[in-house]
Design a protein around this motif. Structure first.
Motif, PDB file in Angstrom:
ATOM      1  N   GLU A   1      45.867  81.634  32.364  1.00 38.46           N
ATOM      2  CA  GLU A   1      45.321  80.361  32.819  1.00 38.46           C
ATOM      3  C   GLU A   1      44.995  79.447  31.649  1.00 38.46           C
ATOM      4  OE1 GLU A   1      42.174  79.567  36.238  1.00 38.46           O
ATOM      5  OE2 GLU A   1      41.191  79.944  34.327  1.00 38.46           O
ATOM      6  N   ILE A   2      45.334  78.175  31.825  1.00 34.56           N
ATOM      7  CA  ILE A   2      44.974  77.148  30.854  1.00 34.56           C
ATOM      8  C   ILE A   2      44.257  76.046  31.599  1.00 34.56           C
ATOM      9  CG2 ILE A   2      45.940  75.301  29.410  1.00 34.56           C
ATOM     10  CD1 ILE A   2      47.825  77.220  28.294  1.00 34.56           C
ATOM     11  N   ILE A   3      43.133  75.624  31.050  1.00 34.73           N
ATOM     12  CA  ILE A   3      42.410  74.517  31.676  1.00 34.73           C
ATOM     13  C   ILE A   3      42.243  73.412  30.644  1.00 34.73           C
ATOM     14  CG2 ILE A   3      40.209  73.796  32.714  1.00 34.73           C
ATOM     15  CD1 ILE A   3      40.003  76.573  33.940  1.00 34.73           C
ATOM     16  N   CYS A   4      42.723  72.213  30.999  1.00 32.96           N
ATOM     17  CA  CYS A   4      42.578  71.059  30.119  1.00 32.96           C
ATOM     18  C   CYS A   4      41.578  70.106  30.746  1.00 32.96           C
ATOM     19  CB  CYS A   4      43.902  70.330  29.958  1.00 32.96           C
ATOM     20  SG  CYS A   4      45.122  71.318  29.141  1.00 32.96           S
ATOM     21  N   THR A   5      40.693  69.593  29.918  1.00 25.22           N
ATOM     22  CA  THR A   5      39.725  68.631  30.431  1.00 25.22           C
ATOM     23  C   THR A   5      39.787  67.351  29.623  1.00 25.22           C
ATOM     24  OG1 THR A   5      37.887  69.296  29.012  1.00 25.22           O
ATOM     25  CG2 THR A   5      38.148  70.526  31.056  1.00 25.22           C
ATOM     26  N   LEU A   6      39.369  66.259  30.274  1.00 23.25           N
ATOM     27  CA  LEU A   6      39.220  64.960  29.605  1.00 23.25           C
ATOM     28  C   LEU A   6      37.770  64.563  29.823  1.00 23.25           C
ATOM     29  CD1 LEU A   6      40.492  62.427  28.229  1.00 23.25           C
ATOM     30  CD2 LEU A   6      40.950  61.578  30.517  1.00 23.25           C
ATOM     31  N   ASN A   7      37.019  64.460  28.755  1.00 23.55           N
ATOM     32  CA  ASN A   7      35.574  64.171  28.824  1.00 23.55           C
ATOM     33  C   ASN A   7      34.866  65.117  29.800  1.00 23.55           C
ATOM     34  OD1 ASN A   7      35.905  62.043  27.010  1.00 23.55           O
ATOM     35  ND2 ASN A   7      36.417  60.626  28.663  1.00 23.55           N
TER      36      ASN A   7
ATOM     37  N   ALA B   1      46.890  75.192  34.369  1.00 22.15           N
ATOM     38  CA  ALA B   1      48.197  75.835  34.351  1.00 22.15           C
ATOM     39  C   ALA B   1      47.988  77.322  34.602  1.00 22.15           C
ATOM     40  CB  ALA B   1      48.880  75.613  33.003  1.00 22.15           C
ATOM     41  N   LEU B   2      48.731  77.855  35.585  1.00 17.04           N
ATOM     42  CA  LEU B   2      48.722  79.288  35.853  1.00 17.04           C
ATOM     43  C   LEU B   2      50.060  79.811  35.366  1.00 17.04           C
ATOM     44  CD1 LEU B   2      47.308  79.067  39.486  1.00 17.04           C
ATOM     45  CD2 LEU B   2      46.034  79.604  37.418  1.00 17.04           C
ATOM     46  N   TRP B   3      50.029  80.756  34.455  1.00 12.85           N
ATOM     47  CA  TRP B   3      51.251  81.224  33.822  1.00 12.85           C
ATOM     48  C   TRP B   3      51.515  82.687  34.104  1.00 12.85           C
ATOM     49  CZ3 TRP B   3      51.008  78.841  28.173  1.00 12.85           C
ATOM     50  CH2 TRP B   3      51.297  77.470  28.269  1.00 12.85           C
TER      51      TRP B   3
ATOM     52  N   ALA C   1      43.090  79.893  46.513  1.00 14.76           N
ATOM     53  CA  ALA C   1      44.061  78.888  46.082  1.00 14.76           C
ATOM     54  C   ALA C   1      43.514  78.097  44.901  1.00 14.76           C
ATOM     55  CB  ALA C   1      44.392  77.949  47.240  1.00 14.76           C
ATOM     56  N   LEU C   2      42.213  77.943  44.825  1.00 11.34           N
ATOM     57  CA  LEU C   2      41.622  77.165  43.751  1.00 11.34           C
ATOM     58  C   LEU C   2      41.343  78.003  42.511  1.00 11.34           C
ATOM     59  CD1 LEU C   2      39.018  74.989  45.636  1.00 11.34           C
ATOM     60  CD2 LEU C   2      41.008  74.188  44.400  1.00 11.34           C
ATOM     61  N   ALA C   3      40.908  79.220  42.712  1.00 15.17           N
ATOM     62  CA  ALA C   3      40.392  79.971  41.581  1.00 15.17           C
ATOM     63  C   ALA C   3      41.382  80.961  40.987  1.00 15.17           C
ATOM     64  CB  ALA C   3      39.102  80.674  41.993  1.00 15.17           C
ATOM     65  N   ALA C   4      41.264  82.214  41.362  1.00 14.39           N
ATOM     66  CA  ALA C   4      41.897  83.307  40.640  1.00 14.39           C
ATOM     67  C   ALA C   4      43.409  83.170  40.469  1.00 14.39           C
ATOM     68  CB  ALA C   4      41.582  84.614  41.355  1.00 14.39           C
ATOM     69  N   TRP C   5      43.891  83.821  39.455  1.00 17.77           N
ATOM     70  CA  TRP C   5      45.323  83.910  39.162  1.00 17.77           C
ATOM     71  C   TRP C   5      46.010  84.628  40.323  1.00 17.77           C
ATOM     72  CZ3 TRP C   5      48.758  87.938  37.489  1.00 17.77           C
ATOM     73  CH2 TRP C   5      49.899  87.469  36.809  1.00 17.77           C
ATOM     74  N   PRO C   6      46.980  83.967  40.985  1.00 14.94           N
ATOM     75  CA  PRO C   6      47.571  84.558  42.186  1.00 14.94           C
ATOM     76  C   PRO C   6      48.594  85.656  41.866  1.00 14.94           C
ATOM     77  CG  PRO C   6      48.519  82.398  41.767  1.00 14.94           C
ATOM     78  CD  PRO C   6      47.543  82.643  40.664  1.00 14.94           C
ATOM     79  N   ALA C   7      48.082  86.860  41.649  1.00 14.39           N
ATOM     80  CA  ALA C   7      48.928  87.976  41.231  1.00 14.39           C
ATOM     81  C   ALA C   7      50.090  88.219  42.182  1.00 14.39           C
ATOM     82  CB  ALA C   7      48.070  89.237  41.117  1.00 14.39           C
ATOM     83  N   GLU C   8      49.847  88.063  43.502  1.00 13.54           N
ATOM     84  CA  GLU C   8      50.909  88.376  44.469  1.00 13.54           C
ATOM     85  C   GLU C   8      52.086  87.414  44.322  1.00 13.54           C
ATOM     86  OE1 GLU C   8      47.994  87.138  45.180  1.00 13.54           O
ATOM     87  OE2 GLU C   8      48.058  85.708  46.833  1.00 13.54           O
TER      88      GLU C   8
END
Lengths: 150, 106
Positions: free
Chosen positions: B48-54, B61-63, A30-37
């Motif tokens: 995947e997009i990861i935005c950071t502040l400091n 974002a998972l697209w 849930a935290l890491a990988a892109w959830p392909a399913e």
């Protein structure tokens, strides 16, 4: 007799191992990988991982009534709900409904804009996860030119 | 690695920074057919997009492939101040990435 017991034991232990690894792997994924399913799911339920969302008036889903170009449909999801963990955008009639999942970290306000592709006229759905609740809002967007190569 | 694909801007309004970004990327869903050859154009999109502040992750974002070509992303972050660093990193389904950093101006 003995043989049967062995078979039973093996399947029981195998099942147990499956349950244990399942429990441990789930939160990590849930935290890491892109959830392909979820992204490959063909319906809304699959795209939400089997979770149901309750409709609410507390989410403001901004999208055009008519999109002249389905390849570029601006969408904004905004809400005053507190403890928003994720915002999910789905397009019901797309072959793969799940478009985006935004995981909000510290300080990020539940107000996100992006642009999505729509294959045809469809309901656009926003699902907001706030605490252990999943709430949704939807809006019909008419597409006059298709987003997929049209 | 891709380079110069990200345009990012942040406008400070009190304690809230309005972050807007545009990324140059084909965002091929893997379902579109080439108009000439009739063959399916292979999937090539940002996952995947990861935005950071400091340095701290503030937005992930998972697209899927149904985000528009040359994607746009806008969000607001509270608690930002002048001189803070915002970064944005994308990773696509082919493992390609790009990163951009921005110091919030006054």
């Amino acid at each position: 007799m003995k043989n049967q017991r062995r078979v039973f034991l093996q399947s029981f232990l195998g099942g147990l191992a499956g349950i244990v690894t399942g429990v441990f792997i789930q939160p990590l994924r849930a935290l890491a990988a892109w959830p392909a399913e979820l992204f490959n799911a063909a319906d809304i339920k699959g795209a939400l991982g089997g979770n149901e969302a309750t409709a609410t008036g507390e989410i403001n889903l901004k999208a055009p009534d008519i999109a002249e170009n389905g390849a570029v449909v601006p969408v904004t999801v905004e809400t005053n709900l507190s403890n928003v963990e994720t915002i999910t955008i789905l397009v019901k009639e797309n072959q793969r409904p799940l478009s985006a999942v935004f995981i909000l970290g510290p300080g990020v306000q539940p107000n996100i804009s992006t642009r999505i592709k729509m294959a045809k006229t469809s309901e656009v759905i926003a699902v907001v996860k706030s605490g252990d609740k999943r709430l949704s809002a939807s809006k019909e967007v008419k597409v006059t030119i298709g987003g997929c190569g049209g | 690695m891709a380079s110069n694909t990200i345009k990012i801007r942040a406008q400070l309004n009190g304690e809230v920074a309005a972050v807007k970004s545009l990324i140059t990327h084909p965002m091929e869903s893997g379902q579109r057919k080439d108009a000439k050859t009739g063959e399916i154009v292979p999937a090539h999109f940002i996952e995947e997009i990861i935005c950071t502040l400091n340095g701290q992750t503030i937005l992930t974002a998972l697209w899927g492939g149904s985000i528009s070509k040359n994607p746009y992303l806008a969000f607001n972050v509270q608690g930002a101040k002048s001189g803070d660093t915002i970064s944005l990193k994308w990773t696509d389904n082919k493992g390609d990435t790009d990163t951009a950093e921005l110091k919030i101006g006054s």
